[in-house]
Motif scaffolding. Structure first.
Motif: not given
Ligand code: ADP
Length: 510
Positions: A9-13, A190-193
């Motif tokens: 998800x982090x990469x996608x965001x 943000x994705x991490x969060x």
């Protein structure tokens, strides 16, 4: 190579953020670039034409003396402005040129700006010279005493405008690049969060999969993730509850089976003694052994019946529907008939009230399992001289039967099945409209104290252990009845008063 949809998800965001940033900055940058260049060029065209007008004025003033006066005047003009004017007559032939390098005198010029000027209009145009330099041309008519006698072509370098454009473009690209990098960083953060609750959930799921049924998550994050967390906790709780129930069931079942086995052993051991034993004692012990065997047999049968019902519940979440319609009244008559000997033995009057047939599509064996246990209990828990009465009928106003204070009850599992059905939604609303068949089993027996009524459908639950044992029950009869009722999509209500009797009502949607 994984598709972007499968990236973390982090990469996608991060990618999405970067794309949006570059697109937004690129779009607004292009607009800015276009607007500023257009404005710069328009300004330059205006000044070029103004110089052109001035040169045309000088040309008109010295028109009669192109070689000397006009060339001198234009030369001075060139010195002041840096603009090179070329004057042509109406044929387009050069009559005055201030350049000393490549004098154009006498040549015919065909610049479009000049053509326009010779046609009486002013015009500008930009072109790139073979030297690579960008130039703006302006053409202005030369008019002497109201008559057009020729035109002036002026040329001004616009390299500065082009340089300004290039600088702007470079700066824009730099800003866009920096912003995109920042966007990637923001996206990752943000994705991490955002995914922190998901990561926690994943860990909890893994723990649950390893069999740690106490795995729970602290629900957090967006409302969806929070719901997911709560859902996971509920699921884990239900799993834990079922596991606990299963363990308790096995423990209870083993305990119950141990009792008759211990009794048989206690009865058989003395018979192995070397001392002579009276035949009457022998017979008595053997009689008791047979009795204990019957007890164990009944228990095993009950356990098997429950296991079968559980399996049906797991293999088919839907309510069991037999293809053939059956007459519930007839089933009840058969059950009563089969239990008449037991009633007679106990000195209890057993009867079924007369009435019309009640047709329903239901599995007759399940109905028998419900009624058999209810009627048998009625007989077992009614003292000599009492009565058990069975009646069958149909209600059109939904689940409720008359007798207001009746209590809805079910085994723990039946309760869960009920919850599932309610969660299913459509069945409940429909059931309250559809006609409902009911079968009542009322007795004048010992009754059930209020505080026990909610629990009598649990497996192995007995109100009075000693008394129940004497009657041969292990506390499974009502559990079986409730499970069978649940499989039929029905329920069992109980209304009872200690010392006055009980009334069990089995309702079945038609
Ligand atoms: P059991 O095999 O002990 O009868 P059940 O599950 O059939 O087990 O019933 C659970 C308990 O509910 C019984 O032990 C008894 O105490 C009580 N009970 C059931 N039916 C009646 C009834 N008709 N009258 C009084 N008590 C009853």
């Amino acid at each position: 190579m994984r598709r972007p949809g499968q990236w973390p998800l982090a990469a996608q965001l991060a990618l999405a953020f970067a794309l949006v940033t570059v697109l937004a900055l690129g779009g607004s940058g292009a607009l800015l670039l276009y607007q500023s260049s257009a404005r710069l060029l328009a300004g330059r065209a205006e000044s070029t034409l103004a110089w052109g007008q001035a040169a045309a004025g000088l040309a008109a003033e010295y028109w009669s003396d192109p070689r000397e006066g006009m060339t001198l005047a234009l030369y001075r003009f060139h010195q002041q402005s840096g603009i090179r004017p070329v004057v042509v007559d109406t044929d387009g032939r050069v009559v005055a040129d201030v350049s000393s390098e490549t004098p154009l005198l006498g040549e015919r010029l065909t610049h479009p700006e000049l053509q326009a000027a010779l046609a009486g209009r002013t015009a500008t145009g930009t072109r790139r010279l073979s030297t690579g330099e960008w130039v703006m041309y302006g053409g202005v008519p030369v008019v002497v005493s109201g008559e057009q006698v020729g035109a002036v072509l002026v040329a001004a370098g616009i390299g500065a405008v082009r340089d300004a454009q290039r600088d702007l473009l470079r700066q824009l690209a730099l800003v866009a690049g920096a912003m995109a990098a920042l966007a990637v960083l923001l996206g990752v953060l943000l994705a991490r969060y955002l995914t922190r609750p998901l990561v926690r959930l994943r860990a909890a799921v893994a723990r649950l999969a390893r069999g740690q049924l106490d795995a729970r998550v602290e629900p957090g994050g967006s409302s969806e993730l929070r719901d997911l967390g709560h859902g996971f906790n509920r699921m884990a709780e239900e799993l834990g509850r079922l596991d606990q129930q299963r363990r308790a069931f096995v423990a209870d079942a083993s305990h119950e089976l141990r009792t008759p086995i211990a009794a048989i052993r206690a009865l058989a051991e003395p018979l192995l003694s070397d001392r002579p034993i009276d035949v009457a004692v022998y017979k008595e012990h053997l009689h008791d052994i047979v009795h204990e065997c019957e007890r164990a047999g009944r228990l095993v049968n009950s356990l098997l019946e429950l296991a079968r019902l559980d399996m049906r519940a797991e293999s088919r979440s839907q309510v069991s529907q037999a293809a053939e319609p059956i007459d519930l009244r007839r089933v009840a008559v058969e059950v009563v008939h089969a239990l008449e000997p037991l009633a007679a033995e106990r000195g209890v009057r057993l009867a079924i009230l007369p009435g019309e047939p009640v047709m329903a599509r239901a599995d007759a064996h399940l109905v028998e399992a419900v009624l058999g246990n209810l009627v048998e209990n009625g007989i077992k828990y009614t003292p000599r001289g009492g009565a058990v009465q069975v009646s069958v009928g149909v209600n059109v106003d939904g689940d409720r039967t008359e007798g207001g204070a009746s209590l809805s009850a079910g085994s723990e599992r039946a309760g869960a099945a009920e919850r599932r059905r309610r969660a299913g939604g459509e069945r409940d609303g429909a059931a309250s409209q559809r006609p409902v068949a009911w079968i009542k089993v009322a007795d004048t027996g010992i009754g059930i104290p209020k505080e026990h009524q909610a629990r009598i459908f649990e497996r192995f639950y007995r109100v009075d252990k000693a008394r129940s044992r004497a009657t041969g029950g292990a506390g499974l009869g009502l559990a079986i009845a409730a499970e069978a009722a649940a499989r039929l999509g029905g329920r069992i209500h109980v209304a009872s008063e200690s010392g006055r009797g009980s009334e069990f009502t089995f309702t079945l949607p038609l």
